[in-house]
Scaffold this motif. Sequence first.
Motif, mmCIF file in Angstrom:
data_model
loop_
_atom_site.group_PDB
_atom_site.id
_atom_site.type_symbol
_atom_site.label_atom_id
_atom_site.label_comp_id
_atom_site.label_asym_id
_atom_site.label_seq_id
_atom_site.Cartn_x
_atom_site.Cartn_y
_atom_site.Cartn_z
ATOM 1 N N LEU A 1 -1.903 -0.273 -4.539
ATOM 2 C CA LEU A 1 -3.355 -0.201 -4.757
ATOM 3 C C LEU A 1 -3.971 -1.595 -4.854
ATOM 4 N N ARG A 2 -3.261 -2.509 -5.471
ATOM 5 C CA ARG A 2 -3.808 -3.851 -5.636
ATOM 6 C C ARG A 2 -3.785 -4.663 -4.349
ATOM 7 N N ASN A 3 -3.117 -4.146 -3.327
ATOM 8 C CA ASN A 3 -3.113 -4.810 -2.022
ATOM 9 C C ASN A 3 -4.170 -4.253 -1.079
ATOM 10 N N VAL A 4 -4.926 -3.249 -1.519
ATOM 11 C CA VAL A 4 -6.003 -2.716 -0.682
ATOM 12 C C VAL A 4 -7.168 -3.700 -0.723
ATOM 13 N N PRO A 5 -7.656 -4.182 0.418
ATOM 14 C CA PRO A 5 -8.768 -5.153 0.428
ATOM 15 C C PRO A 5 -10.019 -4.596 -0.244
ATOM 16 N N ALA A 6 -10.596 -5.377 -1.128
ATOM 17 C CA ALA A 6 -11.805 -4.935 -1.830
ATOM 18 C C ALA A 6 -12.972 -4.766 -0.875
ATOM 19 N N GLU A 7 -12.957 -5.500 0.266
ATOM 20 C CA GLU A 7 -14.059 -5.405 1.225
ATOM 21 C C GLU A 7 -14.207 -3.994 1.777
ATOM 22 N N LEU A 8 -13.083 -3.257 1.871
ATOM 23 C CA LEU A 8 -13.156 -1.896 2.380
ATOM 24 C C LEU A 8 -13.936 -0.998 1.422
ATOM 25 N N TYR A 9 -13.723 -1.177 0.131
ATOM 26 C CA TYR A 9 -14.476 -0.394 -0.853
ATOM 27 C C TYR A 9 -15.949 -0.777 -0.840
ATOM 28 N N ASP A 10 -16.223 -2.072 -0.689
ATOM 29 C CA ASP A 10 -17.612 -2.516 -0.648
ATOM 30 C C ASP A 10 -18.332 -1.918 0.563
ATOM 31 N N SER B 1 -0.760 4.779 2.462
ATOM 32 C CA SER B 1 0.040 5.900 2.986
ATOM 33 C C SER B 1 1.474 5.490 3.292
ATOM 34 N N GLY B 2 1.680 4.218 3.683
ATOM 35 C CA GLY B 2 3.049 3.762 3.922
ATOM 36 C C GLY B 2 3.883 3.785 2.655
ATOM 37 N N THR B 3 3.284 3.374 1.547
ATOM 38 C CA THR B 3 3.979 3.415 0.258
ATOM 39 C C THR B 3 4.236 4.850 -0.177
ATOM 40 N N VAL C 1 7.878 9.475 -0.969
ATOM 41 C CA VAL C 1 8.229 10.859 -0.625
ATOM 42 C C VAL C 1 9.676 10.932 -0.141
ATOM 43 N N ILE C 2 10.078 9.986 0.697
ATOM 44 C CA ILE C 2 11.461 9.951 1.187
ATOM 45 C C ILE C 2 12.438 9.778 0.022
#
Length: 318
Positions: free
Chosen positions: A198-207, A229-231, A236-237
């Motif tokens: 979650l902390r690697n998701v770019p904040a610009e996408l939320y903005d 989704s990769g994580t 899941v695996i």
Amino acid sequence: MATLARPARDASATVPMRPELRRRQRRNLRAALLFILPWIIGASIFTVWPILYSGYLSLTDYDVINAPEFIGLDNYRRLLSDEKIALSLFNTAYYTVLLVPAQILFSLALAMLLNEAGRSSSFFRTAFYLPNMTPPVAVGILLLLLFNGQQGLINMALGWVGIDGPNWTTDGPWIKPGLILMGLWSVGSTVIILLAALRNVPAELYDSAKVDGANWWQRTMKVTVPMISGTIFFLVIVNTIAGLQTFTEAYTAFFGAGTYSNEAALFYAIYLFQQAFEFLNMGYASAMAWLLFVIIMIITGIQFLVSKRLVFYEGDDK
């Protein structure tokens, strides 16, 4: 008439590798092999050889005391007629199919809360991870204490809101749900991994999503979930493989005394253990182990095929 210029040839393809460079590469290769040699030896002795030998034992009648007697595929034919194989596979599949999504959803909810916790997140990360340090045997005993139908804490809490709780540890239909709920006890490692994602998701996408008028749910489903989704796929695996091999908690809670007869808690790994170390049918247990290995490989392969449509990796063109 003008002629097309030929493309320049790659100089590295024509110039032979210098002897000094080849010697340096050989030295680096020898050094790398030297460093990984302990792992190679350990993996060969404690992993590769036992796997191959169990494959041989699966073709024998072996009771640990006497020498193995080759019987061909008889153990595998016996698997098809053993009713407890089907029962234990059903119990294991039921447990895994319900546990894995519950673990992912519960862990994601906790990770999203931690992501907003600020400075206090360090304390809560530690608190959530501590149950992972609890020995599985202790978790099995704790299950009996918490889910006791008469005096367990779970039924006491349900009684406070007017719900008459079931006998989690003795009623067959409630044994696996109790084990699934207890499986949520140790989601700390999953929470930590999801928090890092979650902390690697770019904040610009939320903005950008906020500018477009997306609410919290839309941002979560359209930004957060695709970006991690990769994580989620990795978890899941890993959790599916762990669920299919679940053993210690259920065995401690329901089979440790050797007198329990309710087969609702008979998971595949428990039945395999019984065949190998209680009934000394080591050849048959080896065949069971190889069947479980094949099942895990098939399920993992299916998950990888499905992931091509559902998992997003940064840099994908889809």
